[in-house]
Design a protein around this motif. Structure first.
Motif, mmCIF file in Angstrom:
data_model
loop_
_atom_site.group_PDB
_atom_site.id
_atom_site.type_symbol
_atom_site.label_atom_id
_atom_site.label_comp_id
_atom_site.label_asym_id
_atom_site.label_seq_id
_atom_site.Cartn_x
_atom_site.Cartn_y
_atom_site.Cartn_z
ATOM 1 N N ALA A 57 -22.245 5.574 16.392
ATOM 2 C CA ALA A 57 -23.396 5.472 15.483
ATOM 3 C C ALA A 57 -23.292 4.280 14.536
ATOM 4 O O ALA A 57 -24.300 3.837 13.995
ATOM 5 N N THR A 58 -22.066 3.769 14.320
ATOM 6 C CA THR A 58 -21.897 2.657 13.368
ATOM 7 C C THR A 58 -21.532 1.355 14.075
ATOM 8 O O THR A 58 -21.150 0.379 13.418
ATOM 9 N N ALA A 59 -21.650 1.341 15.410
ATOM 10 C CA ALA A 59 -21.198 0.182 16.195
ATOM 11 C C ALA A 59 -21.887 -1.109 15.754
ATOM 12 O O ALA A 59 -21.308 -2.182 15.843
ATOM 13 N N ASP A 60 -23.127 -1.000 15.272
ATOM 14 C CA ASP A 60 -23.865 -2.219 14.897
ATOM 15 C C ASP A 60 -23.686 -2.576 13.416
ATOM 16 O O ASP A 60 -24.346 -3.494 12.924
ATOM 17 N N LEU A 61 -22.808 -1.883 12.715
ATOM 18 C CA LEU A 61 -22.623 -2.164 11.282
ATOM 19 C C LEU A 61 -21.337 -2.955 11.082
ATOM 20 O O LEU A 61 -20.234 -2.408 11.230
ATOM 21 N N PRO A 62 -21.457 -4.258 10.736
ATOM 22 C CA PRO A 62 -20.247 -5.052 10.558
ATOM 23 C C PRO A 62 -19.413 -4.547 9.383
ATOM 24 O O PRO A 62 -19.959 -4.095 8.371
ATOM 25 N N GLY A 63 -18.106 -4.589 9.548
ATOM 26 C CA GLY A 63 -17.212 -4.229 8.447
ATOM 27 C C GLY A 63 -16.888 -2.758 8.355
ATOM 28 O O GLY A 63 -16.093 -2.354 7.508
ATOM 29 N N VAL A 64 -17.497 -1.929 9.221
ATOM 30 C CA VAL A 64 -17.223 -0.489 9.170
ATOM 31 C C VAL A 64 -16.046 -0.156 10.090
ATOM 32 O O VAL A 64 -16.011 -0.572 11.248
ATOM 33 N N VAL A 65 -15.090 0.582 9.544
ATOM 34 C CA VAL A 65 -13.894 0.993 10.301
ATOM 35 C C VAL A 65 -13.841 2.519 10.268
ATOM 36 O O VAL A 65 -13.791 3.109 9.185
ATOM 37 N N VAL A 66 -13.900 3.151 11.438
ATOM 38 C CA VAL A 66 -13.908 4.619 11.493
ATOM 39 C C VAL A 66 -12.495 5.115 11.829
ATOM 40 O O VAL A 66 -11.875 4.632 12.782
ATOM 41 N N GLU A 67 -12.022 6.068 11.026
ATOM 42 C CA GLU A 67 -10.681 6.612 11.251
ATOM 43 C C GLU A 67 -10.680 8.119 10.987
ATOM 44 O O GLU A 67 -11.651 8.669 10.462
ATOM 45 N N HIS A 68 -9.539 8.742 11.334
ATOM 46 C CA HIS A 68 -9.313 10.156 10.992
ATOM 47 C C HIS A 68 -8.038 10.239 10.177
ATOM 48 O O HIS A 68 -7.091 9.481 10.415
ATOM 49 N N HIS A 69 -8.021 11.163 9.217
ATOM 50 C CA HIS A 69 -6.799 11.409 8.466
ATOM 51 C C HIS A 69 -6.691 12.908 8.196
ATOM 52 O O HIS A 69 -7.633 13.519 7.719
ATOM 53 N N GLY A 70 -5.528 13.459 8.522
ATOM 54 C CA GLY A 70 -5.370 14.912 8.398
ATOM 55 C C GLY A 70 -4.836 15.354 7.043
ATOM 56 O O GLY A 70 -4.702 16.556 6.808
ATOM 57 N N GLY A 71 -4.539 14.404 6.160
ATOM 58 C CA GLY A 71 -3.933 14.768 4.875
ATOM 59 C C GLY A 71 -4.882 14.610 3.712
ATOM 60 O O GLY A 71 -6.105 14.804 3.845
ATOM 61 N N LEU A 72 -4.310 14.262 2.564
ATOM 62 C CA LEU A 72 -5.098 14.123 1.337
ATOM 63 C C LEU A 72 -5.857 12.802 1.313
ATOM 64 O O LEU A 72 -5.297 11.744 1.653
ATOM 65 N N LEU A 73 -7.074 12.867 0.824
ATOM 66 C CA LEU A 73 -7.888 11.658 0.663
ATOM 67 C C LEU A 73 -7.173 10.663 -0.257
ATOM 68 O O LEU A 73 -7.130 9.466 0.017
ATOM 69 N N ALA A 74 -6.588 11.166 -1.350
ATOM 70 C CA ALA A 74 -5.939 10.279 -2.326
ATOM 71 C C ALA A 74 -4.787 9.510 -1.674
ATOM 72 O O ALA A 74 -4.598 8.319 -1.943
ATOM 73 N N ASP A 75 -4.019 10.181 -0.809
ATOM 74 C CA ASP A 75 -2.896 9.509 -0.136
ATOM 75 C C ASP A 75 -3.402 8.445 0.833
ATOM 76 O O ASP A 75 -2.848 7.352 0.929
ATOM 77 N N TYR A 76 -4.461 8.806 1.546
ATOM 78 C CA TYR A 76 -5.051 7.855 2.510
ATOM 79 C C TYR A 76 -5.549 6.604 1.768
ATOM 80 O O TYR A 76 -5.300 5.473 2.191
ATOM 81 N N ALA A 77 -6.255 6.814 0.653
ATOM 82 C CA ALA A 77 -6.800 5.678 -0.109
ATOM 83 C C ALA A 77 -5.661 4.783 -0.595
ATOM 84 O O ALA A 77 -5.738 3.553 -0.496
ATOM 85 N N ARG A 78 -4.601 5.408 -1.077
ATOM 86 C CA ARG A 78 -3.453 4.628 -1.561
ATOM 87 C C ARG A 78 -2.849 3.819 -0.406
ATOM 88 O O ARG A 78 -2.579 2.631 -0.553
ATOM 89 N N GLU A 79 -2.685 4.464 0.755
ATOM 90 C CA GLU A 79 -2.113 3.769 1.929
ATOM 91 C C GLU A 79 -2.957 2.565 2.337
ATOM 92 O O GLU A 79 -2.442 1.538 2.739
ATOM 93 N N ARG A 80 -4.267 2.709 2.265
ATOM 94 C CA ARG A 80 -5.170 1.638 2.704
ATOM 95 C C ARG A 80 -5.467 0.627 1.593
ATOM 96 O O ARG A 80 -6.178 -0.344 1.814
ATOM 97 N N GLY A 81 -5.000 0.897 0.393
ATOM 98 C CA GLY A 81 -5.301 0.005 -0.726
ATOM 99 C C GLY A 81 -6.765 0.070 -1.146
ATOM 100 O O GLY A 81 -7.340 -0.914 -1.622
ATOM 101 N N VAL A 82 -7.374 1.251 -0.987
ATOM 102 C CA VAL A 82 -8.789 1.434 -1.332
ATOM 103 C C VAL A 82 -8.889 2.092 -2.709
ATOM 104 O O VAL A 82 -8.232 3.100 -2.964
#
Ligand code: PNS
Length: 161
Positions: A57-82
């Protein structure tokens, strides 16, 4: 441009989610659209399929990266520098739930800011839960979800009699 994260259960992605994602992608890059698990929900689609539907659904949107994460949102954001989370807000009824999550995420990762984007009024009633309910009862969901999702819904929840 600055990175941001649009998190959700996305079970399945709707045109309401996609509208927020497309608008956020004009402001943030990369825009991580990440499938998380919500312990309050028992998803219909496995995570890998939710990711696949989002990628299509997002294939035509530049800059969008789709991923899955099974843990905490806060940990994921920290890992990605977001440092920015974007959530769509449909109505006042969303507010308490969203405020609690934003506060909890800030407790867990102090630099993380949650920004809210108002959904278009036309999408204010739209939710994955209602879409699944309509599909289960044989209703037409083709104007509520991307075409690939409508097909997967029909395959997974054949309308009950
Ligand atoms: O689409 P949803 O179900 O409203 O999204 C909720 C979601 C997935 C963003 C939330 O449940 C979440 O962040 N889950 C990941 C686990 C986590 O960090 N839980 C604490 C949230 S404050």
């Amino acid at each position: 441009m600055r990175a941001a994260l649009v998190p959700g259960t996305f079970d399945p992605v709707t045109l309401g989610h996609l509208d927020v994602i497309a608008r956020a992608a004009t402001i943030f890059e990369p825009l991580y659209v990440t499938v998380f698990e919500n312990l309050e929900k028992n998803p219909l689609f496995p995570a890998a399929e939710r990711v696949q539907m989002l990628r299509e659904a997002t294939a035509d949107l530049p800059g969008v990266v789709v991923e899955h994460h099974g843990g905490l949102l806060a940990d994921y954001a920290r890992e990605r520098g977001v440092l920015v989370v974007v959530r769509g807000l449909r109505a006042v009824s969303d507010f308490e739930y969203e405020m609690a999550m934003a506060e909890m995420n800030k407790q867990l990762f102090g630099e993380l800011e949650t920004l809210f984007m108002m959904t278009r009024p036309a999408n204010s009633y739209l939710s994955s839960t209602l879409v699944k309910d309509v599909a289960r009862r044989g209703g037409d969901v083709s104007r509520l979800v991307p075409p690939g999702v409508a097909a997967r819904l029909a395959a997974r929840v054949p309308p009950s009699a």
